[in-house]
Design an enzyme around this catalytic site. Structure first.
Site, PDB file in Angstrom:
ATOM      1  NE  ARG A 152      -3.360  -2.597   0.176  1.00  0.00           N
ATOM      2  CZ  ARG A 152      -4.023  -3.389  -0.813  1.00  0.00           C
ATOM      3  NH1 ARG A 152      -3.957  -2.908  -1.900  1.00  0.00           N
ATOM      4  NH2 ARG A 152      -4.592  -4.455  -0.481  1.00  0.00           N
ATOM      5  CD  GLU A 184      -6.077  -8.637   6.058  1.00  0.00           C
ATOM      6  OE1 GLU A 184      -7.066  -8.174   5.337  1.00  0.00           O
ATOM      7  OE2 GLU A 184      -4.823  -8.216   6.212  1.00  0.00           O
ATOM      8  NE  ARG A 197      -1.850  -3.290  12.428  1.00  0.00           N
ATOM      9  CZ  ARG A 197      -2.669  -3.701  11.244  1.00  0.00           C
ATOM     10  NH1 ARG A 197      -2.638  -4.976  10.862  1.00  0.00           N
ATOM     11  NH2 ARG A 197      -3.328  -2.886  10.386  1.00  0.00           N
ATOM     12  NE  ARG A 216     -13.333  -6.791   7.286  1.00  0.00           N
ATOM     13  CZ  ARG A 216     -12.529  -6.349   6.217  1.00  0.00           C
ATOM     14  NH1 ARG A 216     -12.786  -6.688   5.321  1.00  0.00           N
ATOM     15  NH2 ARG A 216     -11.453  -5.593   6.715  1.00  0.00           N
ATOM     16  CG  ASP A 248      -8.956  -1.957   5.565  1.00  0.00           C
ATOM     17  OD1 ASP A 248      -8.194  -1.702   6.217  1.00  0.00           O
ATOM     18  OD2 ASP A 248      -8.835  -3.288   4.867  1.00  0.00           O
ATOM     19  CD  GLU A 289      -5.411  -0.554   1.864  1.00  0.00           C
ATOM     20  OE1 GLU A 289      -5.992  -1.705   1.430  1.00  0.00           O
ATOM     21  OE2 GLU A 289      -4.956  -0.380   2.786  1.00  0.00           O
ATOM     22  CG  HIS A 324     -14.736  -2.819   1.889  1.00  0.00           C
ATOM     23  ND1 HIS A 324     -13.821  -2.845   0.509  1.00  0.00           N
ATOM     24  CD2 HIS A 324     -13.753  -3.138   3.069  1.00  0.00           C
ATOM     25  CE1 HIS A 324     -12.710  -3.687   1.337  1.00  0.00           C
ATOM     26  NE2 HIS A 324     -12.799  -3.573   2.400  1.00  0.00           N
TER      27      HIS A 324
END
Length: 689
Positions: free
Chosen positions: A138, A265, A298, A309, A338, A366, A508
């Site tokens: 990113r 992830e 995190r 989510r 995000d 991003e 998103h």
């Protein structure tokens, strides 16, 4: 012949004088006055402060300034007392920050008066998502300034020069910590040759008051340590981390600590071994504690499931509140998804009372047009920091819930994901430099307004010495014709981006192509639902939006009252977040009397018009800006304008399939057709794979 040579020399000198590539950031050189500085103490940090004052002094010619280390209970470690004739602090770093503050006020015309200036957060960090091979996840401004590959760890003179310039820029805005590598960390970062290069970086940053941190891979004991497990409760694993931490501090005595992305992830973590996030974080914290190091753990976690989510980080971390050691800080993204163009604040802010929580902001854009779009992020961060959590009643803002003023915690911290690379202008876009600057200023003082920060940055980054005309322009004219309109453009830019991308709480809905460009349709067979835009916009013949009320996912229940009720009531929910929390019919009546569909159309159209206005405004500034930066920004705005139009057409034509309603006829007609946009997106996706 002599006259001709002299003429050519003057032309060359003029070209050199006015040539700009943005490499000096907001620290551009200006003509200075003489100053006398008295200081009884000497150190590398104090010497930097002395040099900065001598090389940047804009005050009275021949003035005398005293720098003094004092005992003052009103001053925090980084704080300072400033007046016209002296800077006082309890630490060398405090004197350095005071020097930069004095110069900033001189260069921007702000008053210098007797006052105490302390930082709101103790730890003010940049997170670099730089990989050891030199690439940046990113990153949109070239390759890493720290890493060139594990086979190229030798430190060059160019490295040292770049790191010093980087350190100076950070210190000038109060940033005092740097994580050198990606949160998706390679275990190799903990190998001795890589640590020795990290030591070289730390040695350059140290005199500027900046501590060095590393992001680490939880599976490192297995991958590079040769152990059979990375179980945080295994004695051999604990011993391995203890030894590794001892090795690091032998190289970097003031090492700050670890940043950890775990069980997120695909990254390994304690849950791989049936342990909790607290088990994993505490194991590392125990290894770092003798050296006063910290763990930043995190909270960006989400699993493929039917659970919303937006709720998952809260569900996973709230039960652990109070179980973390005191040198563990939970690092939480500003929103629950995000880094979207607009999100509500994460409900973890204010909810965790017994564990320090630090905001994570994204400076690199991003999801906001990357290094192409002009988007001043200070307005987003101001909105976020001033958001009311209501956790302890009115006044329990996100800022006060994280800076230590409400919850009595040993550490307060804030992090920004850096937008820095090897591009000449550091950030890929000249105006993206303003976001680096703004993060530092807001991390130091979260009460600063976006308008003040924007004006400071403009005056420091541009100025009469960069004018592209030969006439002397009075300062008042420069302020009226350049500073004010450019500041207003910056202040409007984030809302313009929300309008042409995702108004009214949409989120998103990007193309699969690197989170750049529209893709509300993207949902390939077999893909996880929460990785696809339709999961978030929920558009159908009945309406659009994600129902997070009690009748839907009940994400509103994670917020404190009266906010939960406000968000859950369609009549009280802010219209800017309406479709984040509600699935509404296309004919739902907005407060201005328009239908939801019509209001969406007007918002998208407004965003396109705003960017076109930015183009017109910037064109008028040509005589106030050097040719290089003027042309670079002009080119970026042209591309942004075309991108905004594509966003508008793609989203309205796609959603029109569900609404079956016309785009209001008074608005500009779509310049694309949907089939063309779908084909274009497929090509981009193939190229990115």
């Amino acid at each position: 012949m002599k006259t001709t040579n002299l003429f050519l020399i003057l032309i060359l000198l003029s070209t050199t004088l006015f040539a700009e590539n943005g490499s000096e950031l907001w620290l551009r050189k200006k003509a200075t006055s003489n100053v006398n500085i008295n200081c009884s103490k000497s150190s590398a940090t104090i010497q930097i402060a002395l040099n900065e004052l001598k090389n940047g002094w804009q005050g009275e010619d021949g003035a005398t300034i005293e720098l003094k280390i004092v005992k003052d209970k009103q001053l925090k470690a980084d704080g300072f007392r400033l007046n016209k004739n002296s800077i006082q602090a309890t630490t060398d770093a405090g004197l350095l920050y005071g020097a930069y503050e004095m110069l900033r006020r001189q260069h921007t015309g702000q008053e210098i008066r007797n006052e105490v200036i302390n930082s709101d957060y103790n730890l003010r960090l940049l997170n670099h998502w730089d990989n050891l091979n030199g690439s940046i996840e990113r990153g949109y401004a070239g390759r890493s300034i720290f890493w060139h590959g594990t086979d190229s760890l030798e430190v060059s003179e160019n490295d040292l020069k770049k790191w010093k310039e980087y350190a100076r820029a950070n210190a000038s805005v109060g940033i005092n910590g740097t994580v050198l590598n990606n949160v998706n960390a390679s275990p190799s970062v903990l190998t001795t040759p890589v640590l020795e290069r990290a030591k070289a970086v730390a040695d350059v940053l140290r005199p500027y008051g900046i501590k060095t941190y590393l992001a680490v891979n939880f599976a490192s004991p297995e991958v590079i340590g040769g152990l059979e497990t990375a179980d945080p409760l295994d004695p051999e694993v604990k011993a391995w981390w203890n030894d590794k931490v001892k090795e690091i501090y032998a190289l970097i005595p003031d090492f700050g600590g670890f940043l950890v992305k775990a069980n997120s992830e695909g990254q390994p973590g304690p849950q791989n071994f049936g342990r909790t996030h607290a088990d994993g974080a505490n194991m590392m914290a125990e290894a770092l504690q003798p050296y006063n190091g910290i763990v930043m753990w995190r909270a960006f976690v989400y699993n493929p499931s039917d659970e919303d989510r937006a709720k998952q980080a809260y569900n996973e971390f709230m039960p652990l509140d109070g179980q973390f050691h005191e040198n563990v800080i939970i690092q939480v993204k500003n929103g629950p998804i995000d880094f979207q163009p607009r999100e509500p604040f994460s409900p973890l802010f204010g909810a965790m009372k017994h564990t320090p929580v630090m905001p994570e902001l994204q400076i690199t854009m991003e999801y906001l047009g990357q290094s192409v779009h002009l988007v001043f992020l200070a307005t987003m961060w101001e909105e976020f920091l001033k958001s009311e959590t209501w956790q302890e009643g009115a006044g329990s803002t996100v800022a006060r819930c994280t800076d230590g003023s409400i919850f009595n915690q040993k550490h307060s911290a804030i992090a920004g994901v850096a937008n820095i690379g090897l591009d000449d202008n550091w950030c890929g876009h000249d105006f993206a430099q303003a976001n680096w600057y703004a993060f530092g200023r807001q991390a130091w003082n979260h009460s600063l307004s976006s308008a003040q920060i924007a004006e400071e940055w403009i005056k420091l980054t541009f100025g009469p010495d960069s004018f592209n005309d030969k006439e002397i322009t009075p300062e008042f004219e420069w302020n009226l014709a350049f500073v004010e309109p450019v500041k207003n453009m910056m202040l409007e830019s984030r809302e313009a981006t929300v309008n042409y991308m995702m108004p009214l709480g949409l989120h998103h809905i990007f193309s699969a192509h690197a989170h750049y460009g529209p893709g509300p349709w993207w949902a390939p067979p077999g893909m996880r639902k929460d990785w696809t835009p339709p999961y978030y916009h929920q558009a159908d013949s009945l309406g659009i939006g994600f129902d997070r009320t009690a009748a839907g996912s009940n994400a509103i229940s994670q917020y404190h009252e009266p906010l939960a009720t406000q968000l859950g009531d369609v009549n009280m929910c802010p219209e800017s977040l309406l479709l984040w929390f509600h699935h509404l019919p296309w004919d739902y009546q907005m407060k201005n009397g328009r239908s939801l569909w019509d209001e969406m159309c007007y918002r998208y159209d407004a965003g396109v018009k705003q960017v076109r206005t930015f183009q017109q405004l910037w064109d008028k500034t040509e005589r106030f800006v050097d040719p290089e930066r003027f042309a670079a920004v002009q080119h970026k705005l042209t591309e942004q304008s075309m991108n905004a139009l594509e966003w508008k057409d793609a989203c309205l034509l796609y959603f029109q399939q569900f609404s079956k309603l016309p785009i209001p006829y008074e608005l500009e007609r779509p310049m694309h057709n949907l089939d063309e946009l779908l084909k274009r997106d497929k090509v981009r996706v193939r190229r990115s794979q």
